[in-house]
Design an enzyme around this catalytic site. Structure first.
Site, PDB file in Angstrom:
ATOM      1  N   SER A 122       0.847  -0.996  -0.266  1.00 47.74           N
ATOM      2  CA  SER A 122       0.138   0.168  -0.325  1.00 47.74           C
ATOM      3  C   SER A 122       0.789   1.536  -0.145  1.00 47.74           C
ATOM      4  O   SER A 122       1.941   1.087   0.664  1.00 47.74           O
ATOM      5  CB  SER A 122      -0.886  -0.153   1.022  1.00 47.74           C
ATOM      6  OG  SER A 122      -2.421  -0.683   0.874  1.00 47.74           O
ATOM      7  N   GLN A 123      -0.254   2.297  -0.617  1.00 48.50           N
ATOM      8  CA  GLN A 123       1.145   3.902  -0.317  1.00 48.50           C
ATOM      9  C   GLN A 123       1.167   3.935   0.682  1.00 48.50           C
ATOM     10  O   GLN A 123       0.840   3.407   1.624  1.00 48.50           O
ATOM     11  CB  GLN A 123      -0.536   4.492  -1.298  1.00 48.50           C
ATOM     12  CG  GLN A 123       0.135   6.026  -0.280  1.00 48.50           C
ATOM     13  CD  GLN A 123      -1.015   6.919  -1.028  1.00 48.50           C
ATOM     14  OE1 GLN A 123      -2.295   7.005  -0.852  1.00 48.50           O
ATOM     15  NE2 GLN A 123      -0.698   8.485  -1.595  1.00 48.50           N
TER      16      GLN A 123
END
Length: 217
Positions: free
Chosen positions: A62-63
């Site tokens: 994920s970011q």
């Protein structure tokens, strides 16, 4: 040649603190955990960029901001026992393990679970139990949990996970369609009732399992 320490500091300052996440314990951990170890070697130079990255098996890391936001929403304490659904690369797991007493994490894809275990062990994060299985069913024998984090998009909140929350527990989960979700924080009150708060729109890989989406054929 990327200076990973400088890149990590810039990531925390520009992507996370600048967006309003300032918990001192969380910031300290984000500054410390080497995110580049959790991506494929060919993508290490992009590890601190502002977005998700592929990690193989059609999954993503994920970011960084999303990792920080979801962790922040859990309101973790050092004594907490936490369940994570979707180990993936193990980066989110490492953040959790650095903040709480123990983490139980479930990954349905065995090669990802094995690689995550290898990296977590190399960082001496030994307070993590990993198993391969259907995360939507939780980890009944270790319940209840003070916090549960789901790192894949669900069509609805799995009843099994809500049931495995301790009174006062927090569940953070993206809920919506397969293409777009809303980040929810569910709280279990002392009487067992659930309250929910809706956060930002987001997009995660689908949560596959009995109480999630069906696996693609």
């Amino acid at each position: 040649m990327v200076n990973f320490e400088i890149a990590r500091k810039r990531m925390v300052q520009e992507q996370i603190m600048a967006r309003g996440i300032t918990s001192p314990r969380l910031i300290e951990v984000l500054m410390k955990i080497p995110r580049h170890l959790f991506v494929q070697e060919a993508m290490a130079a992009q590890a601190y960029s502002d977005g998700p990255l592929p990690i193989g098996e059609k999954q993503t890391i994920s970011q960084p901001f999303m990792v920080a936001l979801m962790t922040d929403l859990l309101e973790l304490t050092p004594r907490d026992h936490v369940l994570e659904i979707g180990t993936g690369s193990g980066y989110q797991t490492a953040i959790l393990a650095s903040l709480v007493r123990r983490v139980w994490t479930i990954e349905r894809i065995r090669p990802l679970a094995m690689q995550a275990r290898k990296v977590l062990d190399s960082l001496h994060l030994l307070n993590v139990n990993i198993k391969v299985g259907d995360g939507t069913l939780g980890w009944e024998e270790e319940a209840p949990f003070d916090a549960i984090l789901v790192t894949a998009g669900a069509p609805a909140v799995p009843e099994t996970l809500a049931r495995q929350l301790a009174p006062g527990g927090r569940l953070v989960i993206p809920v919506g369609s397969e293409s777009t979700q809303t980040l929810l924080r569910i709280r279990k009150e002392a009487d067992g009732s659930l309250t929910r708060e809706a956060g930002i729109d987001c997009r995660f890989v689908p949560l596959i399992g009995q109480q999630g989406w069906h696996a693609p054929q």
